[in-house]
Design a protein around this motif. Structure first.
Motif, mmCIF file in Angstrom:
data_model
loop_
_atom_site.group_PDB
_atom_site.id
_atom_site.type_symbol
_atom_site.label_atom_id
_atom_site.label_comp_id
_atom_site.label_asym_id
_atom_site.label_seq_id
_atom_site.Cartn_x
_atom_site.Cartn_y
_atom_site.Cartn_z
ATOM 1 N N SER A 148 0.826 -1.204 0.000
ATOM 2 C CA SER A 148 0.000 0.000 0.000
ATOM 3 C C SER A 148 0.860 1.255 0.000
ATOM 4 O O SER A 148 1.938 1.284 0.592
ATOM 5 C CB SER A 148 -0.905 -0.003 1.243
ATOM 6 O OG SER A 148 -1.517 1.242 1.442
ATOM 7 N N ARG A 149 0.358 2.299 -0.664
ATOM 8 C CA ARG A 149 1.030 3.601 -0.650
ATOM 9 C C ARG A 149 0.413 4.548 0.365
ATOM 10 O O ARG A 149 0.861 5.674 0.521
ATOM 11 C CB ARG A 149 0.944 4.240 -2.042
ATOM 12 C CG ARG A 149 1.747 3.530 -3.113
ATOM 13 C CD ARG A 149 1.513 4.144 -4.473
ATOM 14 N NE ARG A 149 1.884 5.548 -4.516
ATOM 15 C CZ ARG A 149 3.103 6.005 -4.797
ATOM 16 N NH1 ARG A 149 4.073 5.154 -5.054
ATOM 17 N NH2 ARG A 149 3.353 7.300 -4.814
ATOM 18 N N ILE A 150 -0.626 4.107 1.075
ATOM 19 C CA ILE A 150 -1.309 4.976 2.026
ATOM 20 C C ILE A 150 -0.430 5.207 3.249
ATOM 21 O O ILE A 150 0.150 4.265 3.802
ATOM 22 C CB ILE A 150 -2.667 4.366 2.412
ATOM 23 C CG1 ILE A 150 -3.582 4.345 1.176
ATOM 24 C CG2 ILE A 150 -3.320 5.147 3.541
ATOM 25 C CD1 ILE A 150 -4.874 3.604 1.376
ATOM 26 N N THR A 151 -0.327 6.453 3.681
ATOM 27 C CA THR A 151 0.638 6.806 4.724
ATOM 28 C C THR A 151 0.189 6.452 6.132
ATOM 29 O O THR A 151 1.021 6.245 7.010
ATOM 30 C CB THR A 151 0.947 8.315 4.671
ATOM 31 O OG1 THR A 151 -0.273 9.055 4.811
ATOM 32 C CG2 THR A 151 1.602 8.682 3.349
ATOM 33 N N ASP A 152 -1.110 6.392 6.393
ATOM 34 C CA ASP A 152 -1.611 6.105 7.742
ATOM 35 C C ASP A 152 -1.464 4.615 8.028
ATOM 36 O O ASP A 152 -2.183 3.791 7.470
ATOM 37 C CB ASP A 152 -3.067 6.525 7.862
ATOM 38 C CG ASP A 152 -3.628 6.299 9.269
ATOM 39 O OD1 ASP A 152 -2.821 5.966 10.172
ATOM 40 O OD2 ASP A 152 -4.846 6.438 9.453
ATOM 41 N N GLU A 153 -0.532 4.276 8.897
ATOM 42 C CA GLU A 153 -0.278 2.872 9.195
ATOM 43 C C GLU A 153 -0.947 2.407 10.483
ATOM 44 O O GLU A 153 -0.823 1.244 10.864
ATOM 45 C CB GLU A 153 1.225 2.624 9.310
ATOM 46 C CG GLU A 153 1.900 3.421 10.411
ATOM 47 C CD GLU A 153 3.408 3.233 10.433
ATOM 48 O OE1 GLU A 153 3.987 3.280 11.533
ATOM 49 O OE2 GLU A 153 3.997 3.032 9.358
ATOM 50 N N SER A 154 -1.687 3.292 11.149
ATOM 51 C CA SER A 154 -2.272 2.955 12.449
ATOM 52 C C SER A 154 -3.223 1.762 12.362
ATOM 53 O O SER A 154 -3.330 0.962 13.298
ATOM 54 C CB SER A 154 -3.021 4.168 13.028
ATOM 55 O OG SER A 154 -4.073 4.583 12.158
#
Length: 264
Positions: free
Chosen positions: A55-61
């Motif tokens: 994934s390229r999405i920055t939110d890893e929470s």
């Protein structure tokens, strides 16, 4: 949009899962964070054995609040095992091919805009930049948004980059698809008269680079997919696994670079 890289990767993952007795649920978020959250929660609700994340999405929470075993591919998440290629070495090899083998003095880095250092692909940029600096040939840089990769304006971006950096005598395109689009632009009759022929090297090692006879830095994509499945199964079984698994890359020289490349 599924790129050539992900097509090869998912095929390798499916084959490795099948051989190990696992079924693969394939989900794509299209780069939409909300959709990615929904899909991940759906997978967890269906009691999947484990999840591979690319994934390229920055939110890893989202991925740090679950007991489901996870392994990432070309993505860094804290305390989650990852599989990637040696992006930094790939950038260095690309710089060496342009500067040392092709005789370039003013290289251009042409790539997708990297939005997070959590993406190992950012290291191919850094490797290229560092190698150019060490050689005394700092590179120019031009970035496009990821969604423009197949867009009709890509050719205009190439023209804009070369007009902005007219001294450019070699291009490192950070994917093979970009390299193919750049070569198509440079080979246009009118633009060939304007910009001449310059060396180009891509990154990935997917089929389009062979079809277009473009030099490239090849990732071991199939091996990366198979290794990610292996590590995930080990995690599922409670085994200790490496935190980072980095596979080697290799230079494939074709007609668009090297000592035999004839510049205009």
């Amino acid at each position: 949009m599924i790129t050539l890289f992900f097509g090869i990767l998912t095929a390798a993952i499916e084959e490795a899962c099948y051989k190990s007795g696992y079924k693969l649920f394939f989900c794509t978020s299209g780069g939409n964070p909300n959709r990615e959250r929904e899909l991940f929660k759906m997978l967890c609700a269906n009691n999947v054995a484990g999840v591979l994340v690319c994934s390229r999405i920055t939110d890893e929470s989202l991925y740090m609040q679950t007991d489901v075993p996870i392994v990432t591919i070309e993505r860094m998440i804290e305390d989650v095992p990852s599989v990637s290629c040696d992006n930094y070495k790939g950038g260095v090899l690309a710089a060496q091919e342009l500067l040392l083998a092709s005789g370039c003095k003013s290289p251009l880095l042409f790539g997708n805009r990297i939005i997070s250092n959590q993406l190992p692909a950012s290291l191919r940029y850094k490797g290229f930049q560092d190698a150019c600096a060490r050689n005394g040939s700092p590179c120019s840089e031009y970035y496009i948004d990821a969604e423009d990769l197949f867009g009709k304006n890509l050719g205009e971006d190439v023209y804009k980059a070369l007009k902005q950096f007219p001294e450019t005598d070699g291009i490192f395109a950070t994917s093979d698809v970009l390299a193919a689009r750049i070569m198509n632009t440079l080979n246009d009759a009118d633009e060939a008269d304007t910009f001449g022929r310059i060396p180009v090297i891509g990154f990935d090692g997917v089929d389009i680079s062979a079809y277009c006879e473009i030099s490239t830095i090849a990732q071991p994509i199939r091996q990366m997919g198979a290794l990610a499945v292996q590590i995930l199964i080990q995690r599922i079984n409670g085994q200790i696994v490496p935190e980072r698994s980095i596979l080697p890359v290799s230079l494939i020289r074709r007609k668009t670079s090297g000592p035999n490349f004839v510049k205009a």
